[in-house]
Design an enzyme around this catalytic site. Structure first.
Site, short mmCIF file in Angstrom:
data_model
loop_
_atom_site.label_atom_id
_atom_site.label_comp_id
_atom_site.label_asym_id
_atom_site.label_seq_id
_atom_site.Cartn_x
_atom_site.Cartn_y
_atom_site.Cartn_z
N GLU A 197 19.98 6.53 44.92
CA GLU A 197 19.31 6.49 43.62
C GLU A 197 19.59 7.78 42.83
O GLU A 197 19.74 7.75 41.61
CB GLU A 197 17.80 6.27 43.82
CG GLU A 197 17.52 4.83 44.25
CD GLU A 197 16.26 4.64 45.08
OE1 GLU A 197 15.41 5.53 45.13
OE2 GLU A 197 16.15 3.55 45.70
N LYS A 218 9.54 7.72 47.75
CA LYS A 218 10.12 7.66 46.39
C LYS A 218 9.06 8.09 45.37
O LYS A 218 8.22 8.94 45.67
CB LYS A 218 10.69 6.26 46.12
CG LYS A 218 11.67 5.83 47.23
CD LYS A 218 12.50 4.64 46.90
CE LYS A 218 13.41 4.33 48.08
NZ LYS A 218 14.33 3.23 47.81
N GLU A 245 22.93 4.38 54.42
CA GLU A 245 22.16 3.45 53.60
C GLU A 245 23.11 2.67 52.69
O GLU A 245 23.49 3.16 51.62
CB GLU A 245 21.15 4.21 52.73
CG GLU A 245 20.15 5.02 53.52
CD GLU A 245 18.85 5.21 52.74
OE1 GLU A 245 17.80 4.88 53.29
OE2 GLU A 245 18.90 5.66 51.58
N HIS A 267 20.64 10.73 48.23
CA HIS A 267 20.16 9.35 48.17
C HIS A 267 20.90 8.61 47.05
O HIS A 267 21.18 9.17 46.00
CB HIS A 267 18.65 9.32 47.92
CG HIS A 267 18.07 7.96 48.15
ND1 HIS A 267 18.17 6.96 47.21
CD2 HIS A 267 17.43 7.43 49.21
CE1 HIS A 267 17.61 5.86 47.71
NE2 HIS A 267 17.15 6.12 48.92
N GLY A 281 16.15 -1.67 48.96
CA GLY A 281 15.13 -2.28 48.09
C GLY A 281 15.46 -3.70 47.67
O GLY A 281 14.83 -4.25 46.78
N SER A 320 16.10 -1.78 53.38
CA SER A 320 15.27 -2.96 53.70
C SER A 320 14.95 -3.07 55.19
O SER A 320 14.83 -4.19 55.71
CB SER A 320 15.93 -4.25 53.18
OG SER A 320 16.07 -4.19 51.78
N ASN A 362 10.41 7.33 53.13
CA ASN A 362 10.78 7.83 51.81
C ASN A 362 9.87 7.14 50.80
O ASN A 362 10.07 5.98 50.47
CB ASN A 362 12.26 7.48 51.55
CG ASN A 362 12.71 7.86 50.15
OD1 ASN A 362 11.98 8.53 49.41
ND2 ASN A 362 13.90 7.42 49.77
#
Ligand code: PGA
Length: 256
Positions: free
Chosen positions: A100, A11, A170, A98, A176, A216, A9
């Site tokens: 985010e 991003k 996730e 996701h 991250g 991560s 991904n």
């Protein structure tokens, strides 16, 4: 048999040239290393999709995906991109749900259910992300959170349609942040997800669904995560931007 999948991904990273050069380097590195039951997916920004699809033509087990679509079919939605438009580039996957997008763009389970339908309506396979926040983990409510994300976002699908879904667990607190879920913590949730799928769709569908871990993941921890019985690969953010790291993560499956 369910596939082992390593998905990158990217991003909102890499300009056009940088994306092309990273992808070309990566395809060269992994070409001879991806085996029968493995699928590699690169989810790039929209601008790269057509070029990556062309570059991946010679690499059988590499597919391309987007990171979002709009839930509507077409029309006056300035700045948005539809499932049909993504599909027309030759991309085969799209990341949906996701954390985010849930957190920064207000995407709810109900909206995500519409996006899932839009994707499936145009033969795009969703990589559907679920996961709890730090507070939800600490309060012990994470199983309920996961179950409601699954049921509100996906369980309107019948068993046939559900088989197009790839899931990614996730934990938001691991994305991250450098904080990875331990293999045991991840396995516990993956096993719970598979059990929930079995209740909804039967054991066969549950056994055939690839469930990826994301948050991560890197060359140092991929082996211990991917060796868990219910972890079928990874959705890789930061480490997918470095061809060497991404290759090492893919190689973990060859070493097993
Ligand atoms: P990360 O991101 O690997 O950088 O934690 C994973 C993701 O957000 O999909």
């Amino acid at each position: 048999m369910r596939k082992n999948i390593v998905a990158g991904n990217w991003k909102m990273n890499l300009d056009y040239e940088q994306g092309i050069s990273l992808f070309s380097e990566m395809v060269n590195m992994i070409q001879d290393e991806v085996h029968g039951n493995q699928q590699i997916i690169i989810c790039s920004p929209f601008i790269h999709l057509p070029a990556l699809v062309k570059l991946s033509a010679s690499a059988d087990q590499v597919a391309i995906g987007a990171q979002n679509i709009n839930q509507n079919q077409k029309g006056a939605f300035t700045g948005e991109i539809s499932a049909e438009q993504v599909k027309s580039t030759g991309a085969q996957y799209v990341i949906l749900g996701h954390s985010e997008r849930r957190a920064y763009f207000g995407e709810t389970d109900e909206l995500l259910a519409q996006k899932v339908d839009a994707a499936l309506g145009h033969d795009l396979r969703p990589i559907f992300c679920i996961g709890e926040t730090k507070e939800e983990r600490e309060s012990g409510d994470y199983f309920e959170v996961i179950k409601s994300q699954l049921s509100n976002g996906l369980f309107h699908l019948d068993a046939k349609a559900f088989q197009e879904i790839v899931l990614a667990y996730e934990p938001v607190w691991a994305i991250g942040t450098g904080l990875t879920a331990s293999p045991e913590q991840a396995q516990e949730v993956h096993a719970f997800i598979r059990k929930t799928l079995a209740e909804q769709y039967g054991q066969d569908v549950a056994d055939n669904t690839s469930i990826l871990y994301g948050g991560s993941a890197n060359p140092g921890n991929a082996q211990s995560l991917f060796s868990q019985p219910d972890i079928d690969g990874g959705l890789i953010g930061g480490a997918s931007l470095k061809s060497r790291d991404f290759q090492e993560i893919i190689n973990v499956f060859n070493a097993q």
